[in-house]
Write a protein that holds these residues in place. Structure first.
Motif, PDB file in Angstrom:
ATOM      1  N   TYR A 122       7.483 -13.561   0.094  1.00 42.93           N
ATOM      2  CA  TYR A 122       7.043 -12.339   0.777  1.00 42.93           C
ATOM      3  C   TYR A 122       7.877 -12.073   2.025  1.00 42.93           C
ATOM      4  O   TYR A 122       8.220 -10.923   2.321  1.00 42.93           O
TER       5      TYR A 122
ATOM      6  N   GLU B  53      -5.436 -17.098   6.590  1.00 46.13           N
ATOM      7  CA  GLU B  53      -6.233 -15.862   6.613  1.00 46.13           C
ATOM      8  C   GLU B  53      -5.502 -14.732   7.320  1.00 46.13           C
ATOM      9  O   GLU B  53      -5.477 -13.595   6.834  1.00 46.13           O
TER      10      GLU B  53
ATOM     11  N   GLU C 129      -2.560 -13.540   5.208  1.00 47.65           N
ATOM     12  CA  GLU C 129      -2.978 -12.713   4.071  1.00 47.65           C
ATOM     13  C   GLU C 129      -3.170 -11.258   4.499  1.00 47.65           C
ATOM     14  O   GLU C 129      -2.876 -10.339   3.733  1.00 47.65           O
ATOM     15  N   LYS C 130      -3.650 -11.045   5.721  1.00 47.15           N
ATOM     16  CA  LYS C 130      -3.880  -9.684   6.202  1.00 47.15           C
ATOM     17  C   LYS C 130      -2.570  -8.898   6.344  1.00 47.15           C
ATOM     18  O   LYS C 130      -2.578  -7.665   6.280  1.00 47.15           O
TER      19      LYS C 130
ATOM     20  N   LYS D 187       0.010  -9.039   4.330  1.00 45.54           N
ATOM     21  CA  LYS D 187       0.647  -8.712   3.045  1.00 45.54           C
ATOM     22  C   LYS D 187       0.623  -7.219   2.750  1.00 45.54           C
ATOM     23  O   LYS D 187       1.511  -6.707   2.065  1.00 45.54           O
ATOM     24  N   LYS D 188      -0.370  -6.515   3.263  1.00 49.86           N
ATOM     25  CA  LYS D 188      -0.462  -5.080   2.965  1.00 49.86           C
ATOM     26  C   LYS D 188       0.668  -4.281   3.605  1.00 49.86           C
ATOM     27  O   LYS D 188       0.868  -3.111   3.268  1.00 49.86           O
TER      28      LYS D 188
ATOM     29  N   ARG E 125       2.004  -1.133  -1.553  1.00 49.20           N
ATOM     30  CA  ARG E 125       1.612  -2.284  -0.759  1.00 49.20           C
ATOM     31  C   ARG E 125       1.575  -3.534  -1.631  1.00 49.20           C
ATOM     32  O   ARG E 125       1.204  -3.462  -2.806  1.00 49.20           O
ATOM     33  N   GLU E 126       1.912  -4.677  -1.049  1.00 47.73           N
ATOM     34  CA  GLU E 126       1.892  -5.920  -1.811  1.00 47.73           C
ATOM     35  C   GLU E 126       0.490  -6.247  -2.295  1.00 47.73           C
ATOM     36  O   GLU E 126       0.321  -6.938  -3.298  1.00 47.73           O
ATOM     37  N   THR E 127      -0.535  -5.739  -1.621  1.00 42.25           N
ATOM     38  CA  THR E 127      -1.914  -5.986  -2.006  1.00 42.25           C
ATOM     39  C   THR E 127      -2.390  -5.060  -3.116  1.00 42.25           C
ATOM     40  O   THR E 127      -3.511  -5.215  -3.612  1.00 42.25           O
ATOM     41  N   ASP E 128      -1.578  -4.085  -3.511  1.00 44.65           N
ATOM     42  CA  ASP E 128      -1.947  -3.152  -4.580  1.00 44.65           C
ATOM     43  C   ASP E 128      -1.353  -3.595  -5.908  1.00 44.65           C
ATOM     44  O   ASP E 128      -0.328  -4.287  -5.951  1.00 44.65           O
ATOM     45  N   ASP E 129      -1.993  -3.178  -6.983  1.00 39.90           N
ATOM     46  CA  ASP E 129      -1.475  -3.426  -8.324  1.00 39.90           C
ATOM     47  C   ASP E 129      -0.974  -2.115  -8.913  1.00 39.90           C
ATOM     48  O   ASP E 129      -1.648  -1.078  -8.793  1.00 39.90           O
TER      49      ASP E 129
ATOM     50  N   ASP F 152       4.798  -7.922 -10.260  1.00 40.18           N
ATOM     51  CA  ASP F 152       4.338  -9.310 -10.334  1.00 40.18           C
ATOM     52  C   ASP F 152       5.377 -10.220 -10.981  1.00 40.18           C
ATOM     53  O   ASP F 152       5.454 -11.411 -10.664  1.00 40.18           O
TER      54      ASP F 152
END
Length: 478
Positions: A339, A404, A407-408, A410-411, A419-423, A435
């Motif tokens: 990332y 934690e 992880e926040k 990543k968006k 966004r990396e948090t989206d699929d 992916d």
């Protein structure tokens, strides 16, 4: 008007600063600044400072000879940039590479998926087909890539033994093309008329398409000659026609089962094959060609301490979970390194879209009105190094995305046109292979540090096809 009225916004409303300059000459001046006088990073940073704004008007190359309109509104921070992902408000038709589109001859007369807006029916058909194809192939991804990586490492070791230095890029490109070709055809290029020339054929085809937004990069060629050669006319398809036909006919002959699947869901066989070539040679191989040396460069900069930590994590998890999807997901540091590479040096730096309606966007400090039809441009390396989001944004922090708080963040990683948090879905423009790219990068690190304890490398400036990386030493694991 889309979103809230700027007068009611909590942020102060500003007119978008900046100027396009006089017709014809303004775009040429900006182009010279961008390529020859300032360079792209300074081009944007100087204007952010001048206008005290990360949103401003400017021209983007190639300019008046190739683009019908080079005028854009630049969005260069982590808050404004994501407007480019919102396909309800921004049209993505024919803006894949910028303010121009290469001639359709490059794609057999079809507009590939990358140039389609989600509102076009063929977009959903083609992207849904890709999702189904990737699902059908998922069991092959890890073992097939492992085989190619074994060849890569063997070749690197042999070169170092013979020359005391190994060209990572050339060797990586060779195995990357082999892997992608085999993934869709179940054959290797050596079993086709392409032979060992696949990487060079694909690079020539991609280069001609992207030439108007690049330079020859030759310090011995005066800037005005460079500009004249690549920014006044699009380079013609006939220069790579025979190359492209080799690619197309190889896929048409050997990927028959994939093309059969396409026909079953209503996609014409020829159109499916041209899209398969684009996905293989431009998206997949082209992405690997840039991203793999970038990843190795940054890991090399991390030094022995990072290498030790990666090796310890990877070996411990592989011991209990094997090299598996489950095991890869447990590797927090390995994931973070991938990332962070995608954040600090994204493989695709530019995004474009045209406003479908009058809309309001926000930066950190102000709101702005963009009119329907205006072109929006994002330069991703500034958005993902936004100092108001990331601490020490220009520094490679290997464990930035661990834990934690990590992880926040990543968006705010935007490399995939989302966004990396989206699929990704069939109704958006996020990379359908998002992916898979993450998987291949993790696998590269896993197999590398199962085999080696540490390494050293030299790197040069990114040429557009990734930074040139030379491996100078490899220390095998005991």
């Amino acid at each position: 008007m889309s979103t809230s009225n700027p007068l009611l916004s909590e942020l102060p409303h500003r007119e978008i600063p900046g100027t396009y300059g006089p017709a014809f000459f303004g775009p040429i001046k900006d182009r010279y600044d961008y390529f020859y006088c300032q360079g792209r990073e300074e081009f944007f940073k100087s204007r952010i400072q001048k206008y005290d704004s990360t949103v401003f008007r400017t021209n983007m190359p190639p300019g008046p000879f190739i683009s019908s309109n080079s005028k854009v509104i630049a969005v260069l921070d982590a808050v404004s940039f994501p407007i480019l992902f919102n396909t309800d408000k921004v049209e993505k038709k024919d803006v894949f590479v910028g303010t121009y589109m290469p001639h359709l001859d490059f794609y057999g007369g079809y507009r590939p998926l990358a140039y389609l807006d989600p509102s076009e029916p063929q977009h959903k058909a083609l992207k849904s087909f890709l999702f189904a194809l990737f699902t059908s192939l998922h069991r092959k991804f890890i073992p097939n890539f492992q085989s190619c990586l074994f060849e890569l490492f063997t070749n690197l070791e042999n070169e170092i033994s013979e020359k005391n230095i190994a060209d990572f890029n050339t060797n990586s490109e060779s195995i990357s093309f082999d892997f992608v070709f085999n993934m869709f055809t179940e054959r290797y290029p050596s079993e086709s008329p392409i032979g060992s020339s696949g990487p060079e054929i694909a690079k020539r085809w991609v280069t001609l398409q992207l030439a108007p937004i690049g330079t020859l990069g030759n310090k011995y060629i005066p800037s005005f000659i460079d500009d004249l050669l690549v920014h006044t006319v699009q380079l013609p398809f006939f220069l790579v026609k025979s190359d492209y036909e080799k690619l197309y006919h190889a896929f048409y002959a050997l990927a028959s089962s994939v093309l059969d699947q396409a026909e079953k869901v209503g996609i014409r066989r020829g159109e499916a094959c041209h899209n398969l070539v684009f996905i293989s040679a431009f998206n997949s191989f082209g992405g690997m060609m840039v991203l793999f040396p970038t990843l190795i460069k940054w890991v090399a900069y991390g030094g022995e301490d990072l290498h030790r930590r990666l090796a310890e994590e990877i070996r411990a998890i592989v011991k209990t979970s094997g090299v598996s999807f489950i095991g890869l997901e447990k590797m927090a540091l390995t994931k973070s390194v991938v990332y962070e590479t995608l954040r600090i040096e994204p493989p695709v730096p530019y995004q474009y879209g045209r406003a479908k309606e009058d809309l309001v966007i926000n930066s950190h400090d102000a709101s702005f009105v963009i009119k329907k039809g205006e072109m929006i441009f994002g330069y991703q390396p500034l958005a993902t190094k936004d100092p108001k989001v990331f601490v020490n944004p220009n520094e490679f922090v290997a464990d930035r995305f661990v834990g934690e708080e990590g992880e926040k963040l990543k968006k705010y990683v935007y490399w995939s046109n989302g966004r990396e948090t989206d699929d990704p879905t069939p109704d958006d423009k996020q990379c359908p292979g998002k992916d898979l790219v993450i998987l291949w990068c993790r696998l590269l690190l896993v197999e590398f540090f199962l085999r080696y304890d540490t390494f050293t490398a030299e790197s040069g400036e990114n040429t557009g096809f990734g930074p040139p990386v030379k491996i100078t030493s490899l220390r095998k694991a005991n």
